[in-house]
Design a protein around this motif. Structure first.
Motif, PDB file in Angstrom:
ATOM      1  N   TRP A 353       0.819  -1.194  -0.030  1.00 51.26           N
ATOM      2  CA  TRP A 353       0.233   0.438   0.103  1.00 51.26           C
ATOM      3  C   TRP A 353       0.832   1.157   0.154  1.00 51.26           C
ATOM      4  CZ3 TRP A 353       0.748  -3.570   4.182  1.00 51.26           C
ATOM      5  CH2 TRP A 353       0.951  -2.811   5.042  1.00 51.26           C
ATOM      6  N   THR A 354       2.318   1.208   0.073  1.00 55.44           N
ATOM      7  CA  THR A 354       2.825   2.066   0.468  1.00 55.44           C
ATOM      8  C   THR A 354       2.748   3.227  -0.883  1.00 55.44           C
ATOM      9  OG1 THR A 354       5.354   2.950   0.599  1.00 55.44           O
ATOM     10  CG2 THR A 354       4.789   1.396  -0.895  1.00 55.44           C
ATOM     11  N   ARG A 355       2.805   2.647  -2.688  1.00 53.24           N
ATOM     12  CA  ARG A 355       1.942   4.113  -3.269  1.00 53.24           C
ATOM     13  C   ARG A 355       0.944   5.222  -2.424  1.00 53.24           C
ATOM     14  NH1 ARG A 355       4.440   4.450  -8.956  1.00 53.24           N
ATOM     15  NH2 ARG A 355       5.293   2.774  -8.598  1.00 53.24           N
ATOM     16  N   TRP A 356       0.039   4.343  -2.255  1.00 49.82           N
ATOM     17  CA  TRP A 356      -1.484   5.638  -1.958  1.00 49.82           C
ATOM     18  C   TRP A 356      -0.422   5.792   0.011  1.00 49.82           C
ATOM     19  CZ3 TRP A 356      -4.279   5.947  -5.623  1.00 49.82           C
ATOM     20  CH2 TRP A 356      -4.482   5.553  -6.515  1.00 49.82           C
ATOM     21  N   LEU A 357      -0.371   5.474  -0.043  1.00 50.57           N
ATOM     22  CA  LEU A 357       0.448   5.799   1.566  1.00 50.57           C
ATOM     23  C   LEU A 357       1.220   7.182   0.568  1.00 50.57           C
ATOM     24  CD1 LEU A 357      -0.598   5.740   4.811  1.00 50.57           C
ATOM     25  CD2 LEU A 357       2.236   4.720   4.555  1.00 50.57           C
ATOM     26  N   GLU A 358       2.345   7.155  -0.096  1.00 55.43           N
ATOM     27  CA  GLU A 358       3.244   8.205  -0.171  1.00 55.43           C
ATOM     28  C   GLU A 358       2.750   9.014  -0.675  1.00 55.43           C
ATOM     29  OE1 GLU A 358       6.613  10.699  -0.902  1.00 55.43           O
ATOM     30  OE2 GLU A 358       5.932   8.983   1.077  1.00 55.43           O
ATOM     31  N   LEU A 359       1.124   9.144  -1.610  1.00 56.51           N
ATOM     32  CA  LEU A 359       0.119  10.044  -2.053  1.00 56.51           C
ATOM     33  C   LEU A 359      -0.173  10.644  -0.814  1.00 56.51           C
ATOM     34  CD1 LEU A 359      -0.450  11.230  -4.517  1.00 56.51           C
ATOM     35  CD2 LEU A 359      -2.840   9.595  -4.427  1.00 56.51           C
ATOM     36  N   ALA A 360      -1.310  10.157  -0.225  1.00 57.07           N
ATOM     37  CA  ALA A 360      -1.279  10.402   1.165  1.00 57.07           C
ATOM     38  C   ALA A 360      -0.296  11.401   1.539  1.00 57.07           C
ATOM     39  CB  ALA A 360      -1.985   9.960   1.951  1.00 57.07           C
ATOM     40  N   ARG A 361       0.763  10.958   2.001  1.00 58.46           N
ATOM     41  CA  ARG A 361       1.961  11.745   2.563  1.00 58.46           C
ATOM     42  C   ARG A 361       1.846  13.684   2.339  1.00 58.46           C
ATOM     43  NH1 ARG A 361       7.054  13.571   2.532  1.00 58.46           N
ATOM     44  NH2 ARG A 361       6.971  12.406   0.048  1.00 58.46           N
ATOM     45  N   LEU A 362       1.912  12.915   0.212  1.00 61.12           N
ATOM     46  CA  LEU A 362       1.805  14.506  -0.191  1.00 61.12           C
ATOM     47  C   LEU A 362       1.201  15.748  -0.341  1.00 61.12           C
ATOM     48  CD1 LEU A 362       3.905  12.827  -3.543  1.00 61.12           C
ATOM     49  CD2 LEU A 362       5.181  14.237  -1.571  1.00 61.12           C
ATOM     50  N   ALA A 363      -0.629  14.749   0.078  1.00 59.47           N
ATOM     51  CA  ALA A 363      -1.134  15.256   0.386  1.00 59.47           C
ATOM     52  C   ALA A 363      -1.304  16.361   1.509  1.00 59.47           C
ATOM     53  CB  ALA A 363      -2.096  14.910   0.134  1.00 59.47           C
ATOM     54  N   LEU A 364      -1.186  15.282   3.120  1.00 55.57           N
ATOM     55  CA  LEU A 364      -1.121  16.031   4.249  1.00 55.57           C
ATOM     56  C   LEU A 364      -0.034  17.339   4.286  1.00 55.57           C
ATOM     57  CD1 LEU A 364      -1.992  12.950   5.681  1.00 55.57           C
ATOM     58  CD2 LEU A 364      -3.211  15.459   5.458  1.00 55.57           C
ATOM     59  N   ASN A 365       1.288  16.906   3.609  1.00 57.71           N
ATOM     60  CA  ASN A 365       2.080  17.986   3.107  1.00 57.71           C
ATOM     61  C   ASN A 365       1.706  19.701   3.634  1.00 57.71           C
ATOM     62  OD1 ASN A 365       4.019  16.934   4.024  1.00 57.71           O
ATOM     63  ND2 ASN A 365       4.873  16.930   1.604  1.00 57.71           N
ATOM     64  N   TRP A 366       0.197  20.034   3.004  1.00 57.36           N
ATOM     65  CA  TRP A 366       0.462  21.327   2.515  1.00 57.36           C
ATOM     66  C   TRP A 366      -1.115  21.809   3.955  1.00 57.36           C
ATOM     67  CZ3 TRP A 366       0.690  24.833  -1.277  1.00 57.36           C
ATOM     68  CH2 TRP A 366       1.091  23.675  -2.968  1.00 57.36           C
ATOM     69  N   PRO A 367      -1.844  21.057   4.290  1.00 59.89           N
ATOM     70  CA  PRO A 367      -2.497  20.877   5.778  1.00 59.89           C
ATOM     71  C   PRO A 367      -1.511  21.386   6.477  1.00 59.89           C
ATOM     72  CG  PRO A 367      -2.919  19.249   5.154  1.00 59.89           C
ATOM     73  CD  PRO A 367      -2.222  19.964   3.687  1.00 59.89           C
ATOM     74  N   ALA A 368      -0.660  20.591   6.287  1.00 59.80           N
ATOM     75  CA  ALA A 368      -0.081  20.500   7.885  1.00 59.80           C
ATOM     76  C   ALA A 368       1.641  21.531   8.409  1.00 59.80           C
ATOM     77  CB  ALA A 368       1.226  19.109   7.859  1.00 59.80           C
ATOM     78  N   LEU A 369       1.764  22.264   7.055  1.00 62.41           N
ATOM     79  CA  LEU A 369       2.189  23.204   6.652  1.00 62.41           C
ATOM     80  C   LEU A 369       1.721  24.514   7.089  1.00 62.41           C
ATOM     81  CD1 LEU A 369       5.248  22.006   3.791  1.00 62.41           C
ATOM     82  CD2 LEU A 369       5.652  22.200   6.137  1.00 62.41           C
ATOM     83  N   TRP A 370       1.004  24.474   6.524  1.00 60.76           N
ATOM     84  CA  TRP A 370      -0.292  25.526   6.878  1.00 60.76           C
ATOM     85  C   TRP A 370      -0.938  25.675   8.165  1.00 60.76           C
ATOM     86  CZ3 TRP A 370      -5.012  26.293   9.209  1.00 60.76           C
ATOM     87  CH2 TRP A 370      -5.274  27.259   8.853  1.00 60.76           C
ATOM     88  N   ALA A 371      -0.649  24.444   8.609  1.00 61.79           N
ATOM     89  CA  ALA A 371      -1.635  24.849  10.478  1.00 61.79           C
ATOM     90  C   ALA A 371       0.574  25.382  10.579  1.00 61.79           C
ATOM     91  CB  ALA A 371      -1.744  23.404  11.008  1.00 61.79           C
ATOM     92  N   GLY A 372       1.170  24.545  10.083  1.00 56.51           N
ATOM     93  CA  GLY A 372       2.819  24.899  11.162  1.00 56.51           C
ATOM     94  C   GLY A 372       2.907  26.613  10.732  1.00 56.51           C
ATOM     95  N   ALA A 373       2.550  27.090   9.832  1.00 54.30           N
ATOM     96  CA  ALA A 373       2.527  28.738   9.396  1.00 54.30           C
ATOM     97  C   ALA A 373       1.848  30.229  10.492  1.00 54.30           C
ATOM     98  CB  ALA A 373       2.400  28.616   8.371  1.00 54.30           C
TER      99      ALA A 373
END
Length: 411
Positions: A353-373
């Motif tokens: 399942w790693t390719r789908w998990l990697e896709l989710a990681r890339l997508a989650l970078n946006w809200p995570a970094l927005w929250a960090g900012a």
């Protein structure tokens, strides 16, 4: 001063030098997945440390303020010299009991799980050592060593230990009698019976010679690195949990309450008799020892390495700015870091399942970094968001451009 932060560039420079030495000498002490796993454990440890260092800071400072027997001045050279030696003495007992008691080994075992031995192994550190480690340094507080001196000599002790994690330095003559060297520390990382649980000092080997735990590296007994219960994973989260989970399972399976309690504090490897009989554990045959490996082609190794670079940069940023961050920001940073390093681990393990998990990681970078900012953890102007967009696009193109692999690991 955060000495570890300033040392990070030199760590990676020296790892590069060791890789060149490997090439010139025709040896191979690095494997991509193993190295990334060791470095991932190190990045996770430093990030966790931003949340947990308050335990050591508060307990030491409280003991020093209320229990100190002598008034020592940080402006006195002899106090620094005494503290440097005193710290290593306390470290010896912390390290020794970390090998001799189950619950302490659960934390320390992370550092020993690599089946390679190189400078990246030095950076492979636990994220749970804060639970009990502070206890061993309270004698310094009671003696009156000021917190500034204590934390500084502690950092210097840790930095010294970096260079001894190499195979390229032979025995160093008379220095072997006084200091921890690459030779006698290679012994410490061995799983050979003759070498196990030896050479615990951080800077000085004198404590091992004094307390009967010294073992010389023998020409006739090549060192086999790793632990006798192999991790068999590239997942840094599982690396930190593996032995705790094993102890918990044995505690649940034990028939008596006494065994359920004492298993945590018994000598390392001790298991209740009824549990050992019903759930035997096989130890590897070192004469036929095979290192853990998952087949991974060059393109997928490069992808993992380039993605990991983001977390090295982020971890270094956190080391420099974490003291000013809010608690909510640090928790967010830890969760983002833990998820990313976990996904990279599954990528190197070639999980189905790693390719789908990697896709989710890339997508989650946006809200995570927005929250960090939003929490003031990092500045994210137009350039920052633009770089994130470029990084995400390139990663997506690479992710879907890489050929699909058949799952190679089903653990």
């Amino acid at each position: 001063m955060n000495y570890v932060l300033y040392a990070v560039p030199f760590f990676f420079l020296l790892i590069g030098v060791e890789l060149i030495a490997d090439r010139l000498r025709g040896t191979s002490s690095y494997r991509t997945a193993d190295t990334l796993n060791s470095l991932s454990a190190g990045v996770l440890s430093t990030t966790s440390g931003l949340l947990t260092k308050v335990v050591g800071l508060l307990t030491y400072t409280f003991a020093w303020q209320h229990l100190a027997l002598f008034g020592m001045s940080a402006s006195s050279l002899w106090v620094w010299l005494l503290a440097f030696v005193f710290y290593d003495f306390c470290y010896y007992w912390n390290h020794r009991l970390g090998h001799e008691r189950n619950v302490l080994w659960a934390a320390h075992s992370v550092h020993h799980q690599s089946e390679e031995y190189n400078l990246s192994t030095a950076l492979r550190q636990t994220s749970t050592g804060f639970l009990f480690g502070w206890i061993f340094y309270l004698p310094m507080a009671i003696a009156g060593v000021p917190p500034l001196v204590f934390f500084t000599v502690g950092a210097l002790n840790l930095l010294y230990q970096f260079w001894v994690h190499t195979r390229h330095v032979p025995k160093l003559g008379w220095l072997e009698w006084i200091f921890i060297t690459p030779s006698n520390h290679r012994v410490h990382h061995a799983q050979n019976p003759v070498y196990m649980d030896r050479n615990y000092g951080g800077v000085f080997i004198l404590w091992d010679r004094l307390f009967g735990t010294f073992q010389e590296e023998l020409d006739e007994e090549p060192v086999i690195f790793g632990v006798t219960t192999p991790l068999a994973s590239w997942n840094p989260l599982w690396a930190n949990l593996q032995f705790y989970v094993q102890l918990w399972r044995d505690a649940v399976r034990a028939e008596t309450r006494w065994d359920k309690l004492r298993i945590w504090f018994m000598r390392t490897g001790w298991r209740p008799a009824d549990v050992a009989e019903r759930y035997p554990q096989a130890k590897p045959d070192l004469s036929r020892f095979i290192k853990f490996e998952v087949p991974l082609d060059l393109a997928h190794k490069w992808y993992a390495g380039l993605q990991f670079t983001l977390y090295v940069v982020a971890g270094t940023w956190l080391l420099g700015t974490g003291d000013k961050a809010s608690l909510a920001g640090l928790w967010l940073a830890w969760a983002w870091m833990a998820l990313g390093l976990y996904v990279i681990g599954t990528w190197m393990e070639n999980r189905p399942w790693t390719r789908w998990l990697e896709l989710a990681r890339l997508a989650l970078n946006w809200p995570a970094l927005w929250a960090g900012a939003a929490l003031g953890l990092l500045p994210m102007g137009a350039m920052g968001w633009g770089l994130l967009g470029l990084y995400s696009l390139v990663s997506l193109l690479a992710l879907f451009g890489l050929p699909r692999r058949e799952a190679a690991l089903a653990v």
